[in-house]
Design a protein around this motif. Structure first.
Motif, PDB file in Angstrom:
ATOM      1  N   TYR A 148       0.826  -1.203   0.000  1.00  0.00           N
ATOM      2  CA  TYR A 148       0.000   0.000   0.000  1.00  0.00           C
ATOM      3  C   TYR A 148       0.865   1.260   0.000  1.00  0.00           C
ATOM      4  O   TYR A 148       0.553   2.244  -0.678  1.00  0.00           O
ATOM      5  CB  TYR A 148      -0.923   0.030   1.218  1.00  0.00           C
ATOM      6  CG  TYR A 148      -1.994  -1.032   1.234  1.00  0.00           C
ATOM      7  CD1 TYR A 148      -2.537  -1.535   0.056  1.00  0.00           C
ATOM      8  CD2 TYR A 148      -2.481  -1.531   2.437  1.00  0.00           C
ATOM      9  CE1 TYR A 148      -3.524  -2.513   0.088  1.00  0.00           C
ATOM     10  CE2 TYR A 148      -3.472  -2.497   2.474  1.00  0.00           C
ATOM     11  CZ  TYR A 148      -3.983  -2.990   1.296  1.00  0.00           C
ATOM     12  OH  TYR A 148      -4.959  -3.953   1.322  1.00  0.00           O
ATOM     13  N   LEU A 163      -8.530  -0.274  -7.047  1.00  0.00           N
ATOM     14  CA  LEU A 163      -7.959  -1.341  -6.233  1.00  0.00           C
ATOM     15  C   LEU A 163      -9.047  -1.934  -5.344  1.00  0.00           C
ATOM     16  O   LEU A 163      -9.523  -1.284  -4.411  1.00  0.00           O
ATOM     17  CB  LEU A 163      -6.812  -0.806  -5.377  1.00  0.00           C
ATOM     18  CG  LEU A 163      -6.007  -1.865  -4.618  1.00  0.00           C
ATOM     19  CD1 LEU A 163      -5.192  -2.718  -5.601  1.00  0.00           C
ATOM     20  CD2 LEU A 163      -5.086  -1.211  -3.595  1.00  0.00           C
ATOM     21  N   THR A 196     -10.056  -4.285  -2.513  1.00  0.00           N
ATOM     22  CA  THR A 196      -9.385  -4.849  -1.342  1.00  0.00           C
ATOM     23  C   THR A 196     -10.286  -5.895  -0.689  1.00  0.00           C
ATOM     24  O   THR A 196     -11.317  -5.560  -0.106  1.00  0.00           O
ATOM     25  CB  THR A 196      -9.047  -3.737  -0.339  1.00  0.00           C
ATOM     26  OG1 THR A 196      -8.158  -2.808  -0.971  1.00  0.00           O
ATOM     27  CG2 THR A 196      -8.385  -4.294   0.895  1.00  0.00           C
ATOM     28  N   ASP A 256      -5.533  -8.036  -2.933  1.00  0.00           N
ATOM     29  CA  ASP A 256      -5.936  -6.780  -3.574  1.00  0.00           C
ATOM     30  C   ASP A 256      -5.833  -6.945  -5.088  1.00  0.00           C
ATOM     31  O   ASP A 256      -4.784  -7.366  -5.597  1.00  0.00           O
ATOM     32  CB  ASP A 256      -5.026  -5.632  -3.140  1.00  0.00           C
ATOM     33  CG  ASP A 256      -5.039  -5.438  -1.632  1.00  0.00           C
ATOM     34  OD1 ASP A 256      -5.933  -4.739  -1.145  1.00  0.00           O
ATOM     35  OD2 ASP A 256      -4.147  -5.989  -0.948  1.00  0.00           O
ATOM     36  N   LYS A 267      -8.769   2.518  -2.060  1.00  0.00           N
ATOM     37  CA  LYS A 267      -9.065   1.108  -1.820  1.00  0.00           C
ATOM     38  C   LYS A 267     -10.578   0.948  -1.721  1.00  0.00           C
ATOM     39  O   LYS A 267     -11.246   1.727  -1.048  1.00  0.00           O
ATOM     40  CB  LYS A 267      -8.392   0.631  -0.530  1.00  0.00           C
ATOM     41  CG  LYS A 267      -6.874   0.653  -0.602  1.00  0.00           C
ATOM     42  CD  LYS A 267      -6.226   0.027   0.623  1.00  0.00           C
ATOM     43  CE  LYS A 267      -6.394   0.865   1.853  1.00  0.00           C
ATOM     44  NZ  LYS A 267      -5.667   0.312   3.017  1.00  0.00           N
TER      45      LYS A 267
END
Length: 212
Positions: free
Chosen positions: A28, A83, A85, A90, A112
């Motif tokens: 991340y 993205l 998650t 991911d 996210k």
């Protein structure tokens, strides 16, 4: 459960998951907006350039789906750079859709996102094994209700929906040519399979969607 060394195996798994969680936080921190990468089972997976037929199909699908969803205020659609998650991994799916109740919680600076209601993956030589393997299993395990696997070389779409009893995907149908593909999670969205691959058919279908 019958393994005599079960406690040791559990301890090893827990250590591995803690290390994986540490690597995930590093992922991340490293990930930037101009990078397309996924975090899968503790590994960073980078994506190579794709062939023209791949990005043409992605563009066609996104154009139709996003236009329809925006027009009818059904939620949000993203393409490639969102993205997603999940509990362990991911992903950056080719196209994904969230219903309005989820999408209403999104913010402008969010990077996210939660599990979508529909994911579309367009196969390429480098991603087919993952799309049909770990993603197929993981998307189902995380309750993603509908999954399309799109084969641009054969101009074919496989539509899967989640079986609530088994928590696994069941194949609804395989579509080609003028077959009508009807989304289960996007209310009212139905298009010819050809419109996902052919840009002339795509424009004609888009005009119809926007006029009705």
């Amino acid at each position: 459960m019958k393994a005599p060394n079960l406690p040791q195996l559990i301890e090893q798994a827990q250590r591995a998951l803690r290390e994986e969680a540490r690597k995930r936080q590093e992922f991340y921190a490293w990930l930037k907006e101009d990078v397309k990468a996924e975090f899968i089972n503790g590994q960073v997976v980078m994506h190579s350039p794709v062939k023209e037929r791949h990005w043409t199909a992605v563009g066609n699908i996104y154009r139709l789906l996003s236009s329809f969803v925006i027009k009818n205020k059904l939620g949000r659609v993203a393409s490639e750079k969102a993205l997603v998650t999940l509990k362990r991994n991911d992903y950056e799916p080719d196209v994904c859709f969230w219903k309005q109740e989820k999408a209403a919680q999104f913010t402008a600076d969010q990077m996210k996102f939660p599990a979508p209601d529909l994911i579309v993956e367009v196969l390429s030589k480098g991603t087919a094994r993952i799309d049909r393997g770990i993603k197929f299993t993981d998307y189902a395990a995380n309750g993603i209700a509908e999954y399309w696997i799109v084969n641009p070389s054969k101009q074919l779409v496989e539509q899967y929906t989640l079986d609530a009893a088994t928590n696994e995907y069941a194949l609804i149908n395989t579509y080609t040519g003028q077959d009508i593909l009807t989304a289960q999670q996007v209310n009212g969205f139905a298009v010819s399979t050809l419109s996902l691959f052919d840009e002339t058919a795509n424009m004609q279908t888009l005009a119809t969607l926007l006029s009705t």
